[in-house]
Design a protein around this motif. Structure first.
Motif, mmCIF file in Angstrom:
data_model
loop_
_atom_site.group_PDB
_atom_site.id
_atom_site.type_symbol
_atom_site.label_atom_id
_atom_site.label_comp_id
_atom_site.label_asym_id
_atom_site.label_seq_id
_atom_site.Cartn_x
_atom_site.Cartn_y
_atom_site.Cartn_z
ATOM 1 N N MET A 214 0.852 -1.168 0.000
ATOM 2 C CA MET A 214 0.000 0.000 0.000
ATOM 3 C C MET A 214 0.898 1.231 0.000
ATOM 4 S SD MET A 214 -3.226 0.953 2.503
ATOM 5 C CE MET A 214 -2.432 0.403 3.978
ATOM 6 N N ILE A 215 0.538 2.176 -0.858
ATOM 7 C CA ILE A 215 1.227 3.467 -0.921
ATOM 8 C C ILE A 215 0.202 4.524 -0.534
ATOM 9 C CG2 ILE A 215 2.324 5.145 -2.441
ATOM 10 C CD1 ILE A 215 3.194 2.758 -4.201
ATOM 11 N N GLU A 216 0.569 5.378 0.403
ATOM 12 C CA GLU A 216 -0.356 6.427 0.799
ATOM 13 C C GLU A 216 0.380 7.736 1.004
ATOM 14 O OE1 GLU A 216 -2.020 5.937 4.875
ATOM 15 O OE2 GLU A 216 -0.925 4.047 4.854
ATOM 16 N N GLY A 217 -0.281 8.823 0.630
ATOM 17 C CA GLY A 217 0.307 10.141 0.794
ATOM 18 C C GLY A 217 -0.295 11.133 -0.187
ATOM 19 N N TRP A 218 0.368 12.259 -0.316
ATOM 20 C CA TRP A 218 -0.109 13.350 -1.158
ATOM 21 C C TRP A 218 0.385 13.184 -2.584
ATOM 22 C CZ3 TRP A 218 -3.843 16.200 0.749
ATOM 23 C CH2 TRP A 218 -3.960 16.292 2.135
ATOM 24 N N VAL B 98 -4.521 6.730 -1.465
ATOM 25 C CA VAL B 98 -4.086 5.453 -0.929
ATOM 26 C C VAL B 98 -4.173 4.490 -2.103
ATOM 27 C CG1 VAL B 98 -4.525 3.627 0.750
ATOM 28 C CG2 VAL B 98 -5.035 6.001 1.351
ATOM 29 N N LEU B 99 -3.052 3.884 -2.467
ATOM 30 C CA LEU B 99 -3.002 3.004 -3.633
ATOM 31 C C LEU B 99 -2.693 1.583 -3.188
ATOM 32 C CD1 LEU B 99 -0.852 5.336 -5.929
ATOM 33 C CD2 LEU B 99 -3.358 5.176 -5.810
ATOM 34 N N PHE B 100 -3.412 0.630 -3.751
ATOM 35 C CA PHE B 100 -3.241 -0.772 -3.401
ATOM 36 C C PHE B 100 -2.547 -1.507 -4.531
ATOM 37 C CE2 PHE B 100 -7.528 0.385 -1.562
ATOM 38 C CZ PHE B 100 -7.047 0.672 -0.300
ATOM 39 N N GLY C 297 -7.695 1.820 -5.033
ATOM 40 C CA GLY C 297 -7.222 2.823 -4.096
ATOM 41 C C GLY C 297 -8.332 3.718 -3.611
ATOM 42 N N LEU C 298 -7.916 4.756 -2.903
ATOM 43 C CA LEU C 298 -8.821 5.787 -2.396
ATOM 44 C C LEU C 298 -8.288 7.140 -2.840
ATOM 45 C CD1 LEU C 298 -9.187 4.390 1.202
ATOM 46 C CD2 LEU C 298 -11.079 4.686 -0.388
ATOM 47 N N LEU C 299 -9.191 8.018 -3.189
ATOM 48 C CA LEU C 299 -8.840 9.372 -3.593
ATOM 49 C C LEU C 299 -9.491 10.346 -2.627
ATOM 50 C CD1 LEU C 299 -7.632 11.390 -5.655
ATOM 51 C CD2 LEU C 299 -9.764 11.169 -6.948
#
Length: 132
Positions: free
Chosen positions: A1-5, A12-14, A39-41
């Motif tokens: 998982m990658i998360e940030g700006w 948040v990317l899966f 992911g989530l935006l």
């Protein structure tokens, strides 16, 4: 998982394995067959990928094909800048906007884990679709 700006958007990317598992856990196929959550935006929207390979956004609440829209952002995972203040936290409205909650009311916002988010999304979407 990658998360940030990513620019002005929190993402948040899966990876593929996480995407498959989370799509099942969120039960996305119930509301949007043929799509996978990738992911989530901005905490409020899923990023979903269709069987055709195109990317879309879908509100986490309500999850409904009526609200799917093309993803208007070209997300480069290599450009995501981590922010430790939000690592492992997802924003949730205690009363979702579709049920009259206010995004401006600070008392309507809580921060939850991914596991809690899955449960909240499923519970509120079940409630929404039963009332609809």
């Amino acid at each position: 998982m990658i998360e940030g700006w990513h620019g002005n958007d929190y993402v948040v990317l899966f990876d593929a394995t996480e995407a498959a598992a989370l799509s099942a856990r969120y039960d996305i196929g119930k509301y949007l067959p043929g799509y996978t959550i990738t992911g989530l935006l901005g905490w409020d929207d899923f990023i979903v990928k269709g069987d055709d390979g195109r990317y879309w956004t879908l509100p986490t609440m309500p999850c409904s094909a009526d609200h799917i829209a093309p993803l208007k952002l070209d997300i480069d995972a290599g450009r995501v800048v981590a922010d430790e203040r939000f690592r492992g936290k997802l924003k949730w409205y205690t009363t979702p906007l579709v049920f009259g909650g206010s995004p401006a009311d600070e008392s309507n916002v809580i921060w939850v884990t991914l596991d809690q988010h899955v449960e909240l999304v499923k519970w509120w979407n079940d409630r929404y679709h039963k009332l609809r």
